[in-house]
Scaffold this active site. Structure first.
Site, PDB file in Angstrom:
ATOM      1  N   HIS A  89     -16.860 -35.018  -1.260  1.00  0.00           N
ATOM      2  CA  HIS A  89     -16.195 -33.802  -0.977  1.00  0.00           C
ATOM      3  C   HIS A  89     -16.075 -32.879  -2.161  1.00  0.00           C
ATOM      4  CE1 HIS A  89     -15.434 -35.951   3.102  1.00  0.00           C
ATOM      5  NE2 HIS A  89     -15.082 -36.843   2.372  1.00  0.00           N
TER       6      HIS A  89
ATOM      7  N   ARG B  77     -15.233 -29.508  -1.699  1.00  0.00           N
ATOM      8  CA  ARG B  77     -14.103 -28.719  -1.130  1.00  0.00           C
ATOM      9  C   ARG B  77     -14.455 -27.281  -1.247  1.00  0.00           C
ATOM     10  NH1 ARG B  77     -11.911 -32.840   1.195  1.00  0.00           N
ATOM     11  NH2 ARG B  77     -10.441 -34.150   0.031  1.00  0.00           N
TER      12      ARG B  77
ATOM     13  N   ASN C 164     -16.684 -30.810   6.036  1.00  0.00           N
ATOM     14  CA  ASN C 164     -15.400 -30.474   6.159  1.00  0.00           C
ATOM     15  C   ASN C 164     -14.607 -29.507   5.178  1.00  0.00           C
ATOM     16  OD1 ASN C 164     -15.152 -32.589   4.158  1.00  0.00           O
ATOM     17  ND2 ASN C 164     -13.330 -33.410   5.102  1.00  0.00           N
TER      18      ASN C 164
ATOM     19  N   ASP D 132     -17.046 -41.593  -1.544  1.00  0.00           N
ATOM     20  CA  ASP D 132     -16.070 -40.821  -0.862  1.00  0.00           C
ATOM     21  C   ASP D 132     -14.983 -39.837  -1.666  1.00  0.00           C
ATOM     22  OD1 ASP D 132     -14.506 -39.828   1.478  1.00  0.00           O
ATOM     23  OD2 ASP D 132     -13.765 -41.750   2.044  1.00  0.00           O
TER      24      ASP D 132
HETATM   25 ZN   LIG Z   1     -14.922 -40.292   5.980  1.00  0.00          ZN
END
Ligand SMILES: [Zn+2]
Length: 452
Positions: free
Chosen positions: A73, A75, A105, A316
């Site tokens: 991620h 961001r 996301n 992750d």
């Molecule tokens: Zn996840």
């Protein structure tokens, strides 16, 4: 060899290292020759080398195809106070990752080609790790309407996922798989049935009872893993299960593979390193989704890594600002950083005799490249991209979160003693990370080599 040198006409010999490249069944002392962005080939020791090349001394070190993180991620766009593409990729290369796959996301969600292109451009500007965006499965990751996968694929996505949120129904997942198949995109799922896990903040078990925190049962993950395996059979799609954390998930993937389905999965280091009793501290850096599980689940993950059921190690990496993680356990966001600790924690498994070095490289490079069809990556074969991770399995160090290259510090591994680290990271022929202790490490290796 200088850091961040120009790309044109440069030949680099990575000399005297021990090359582990499962894609070519190579496990031997070899020299590796790179030219510009590409691999020229592996040379036997003593084989003639071009006179005009720069030499990187890898005596006593492991030379591996560049590590690829399937689950990061970054961001950006939208939450640059947690991480930017520049800081996230700086953390990546410092941790030995030459490539990261960026989850969608962000804010806005990467559900359209404009966001996909923006991520790629920012990564090119940073010139550190390669970044491959993952597109959203549904618009806004809202779980209602499929996203424009074809347009995003043309812009550069390598997979689709609504990670962070589960895909709410089997019907929607079926349609997503069928649609993604048309573009030859793997579907990545964060398996968690919300009707079982909603409101949960940790693993449901004796520790959630003792601590008085609401639990997420292992079954919440397992229901969705089983669903996705059944739908992989129905649709014939490529399905990749993100961060599996339970024994039932591992068993389901094992059965799916035995049945010949195109199902793969990854595991995150915290899930094989820590158990749910760590939550006793109420430290919000032990709060992640899926949560830390109990010992029996951890043992099943180790067995899955040992027997090949688990394909990949993924970080992750989920940075959050200190103010957010300073909230009460119930209120704090899920997730921890992981790019700079994953390789050290993976070496624990090697030192404990759970996996071989070869298997480590397979899970960090060979298999991730295969799962997301990243051409000419995850290998040191001729003409592959010159992405290389150079490792010292014996380097003893202590992780200091305050010195992290990431913008965020949310990690349960601050102060943890590690043995084994990335010493240098080369991306498309450029040395983008050199460990500050490299000089000391090679001196030591020489002394060891001349003593034997
Ligand atoms: Zn996840």
């Amino acid at each position: 060899m200088k850091q961040g040198q120009p790309d044109q006409g440069v030949k680099i010999l990575i000399a005297n290292g021990y090359v582990i490249d499962p894609s070519q069944q190579t496990n031997a002392g070899k020299n590796l020759l790179l030219e510009d962005e590409r691999v020229v080939g592996l040379l036997d020791r003593g084989e003639a080398i071009p006179s005009d090349c720069q030499v990187f001394d890898a005596t006593g070190l492991i030379v591996a195809p560049g590590f690829i993180d399937l689950h990061t991620h970054l961001r950006e766009p939208g939450q640059e106070y947690k991480e930017t593409i520049a800081t996230g990729t700086a953390a990546a290369v410092a941790g030995g990752w030459t490539t990261v796959c960026a989850m969608p996301n962000t804010d806005p969600v990467n559900d359209n080609p404009a966001v996909t292109r923006f991520i790629i451009e920012q990564a090119e500007r940073a010139r550190l790790a390669n970044v491959f965006p993952i597109g959203a499965l549904t618009k806004g990751s809202g779980g209602k309407e499929l996203a424009e996968m074809g347009e995003m694929k043309a812009a550069g996505i390598v997979a689709v996922s609504d990670d962070g949120r589960p895909v709410p129904s089997a019907g929607m997942m079926r349609r997503a798989m069928e649609y993604a198949q048309g573009f030859d995109l793997p579907v990545v799922d964060h398996c968690q049935d919300d009707s079982l896990s909603k409101g949960g903040v940790m693993h449901e078990g004796c520790w959630s009872m003792v601590l008085g925190l609401r639990g997420m049962p292992a079954a919440a993950e397992e229901v969705d893993v089983l669903r996705d395996c059944l739908l992989a059979r129905l649709t014939g799609s490529r399905v990749h299960l993100a961060h599996v954390s339970t024994s039932g998930a591992v068993a389901a993937v094992r059965a799916a593979k035995e049945a010949g389905l195109s199902v793969s999965c990854e595991v995150a280091p915290h899930h094989w390193t820590l158990t749910d009793d760590a939550v006793e501290s109420y430290d919000t850096n032990t709060k992640m989704s899926p949560p830390l599980r109990s010992r029996d689940h951890l043992e099943a993950l180790l067995e899955g890594m040992r027997d090949g059921t688990i394909d990949a190690i993924a970080t992750d990496h989920a940075p959050h600002h200190a103010d957010e993680k300073a909230l009460e356990f119930d209120e704090a966001p899920f997730g921890i950083t992981g790019l700079e600790t994953a390789v050290g924690l993976a070496f624990d498994l090697v030192h404990q005799g759970i996996i071989s070095l070869e298997r480590l490289v397979e899970m960090c490079a060979t298999n991730p490249a295969r799962i997301f069809s990243l051409q000419q990556r995850g290998t040191l074969a001729k003409d592959a991209y010159a992405d290389v991770t150079i490792l010292d399995p014996e380097y003893a160090w202590v992780f200091d979160a305050a010195a992290s290259k990431s913008k965020s510090r949310n990690t349960p591994f601050n102060g943890r003693k590690m043995t084994g680290a990335a010493v240098a990271t080369i991306v498309r022929g450029r040395l983008v990370f050199l460990h500050p202790d490299y000089g000391r490490i090679t001196k030591l290796k020489y002394r060891e080599a001349s003593a034997t």
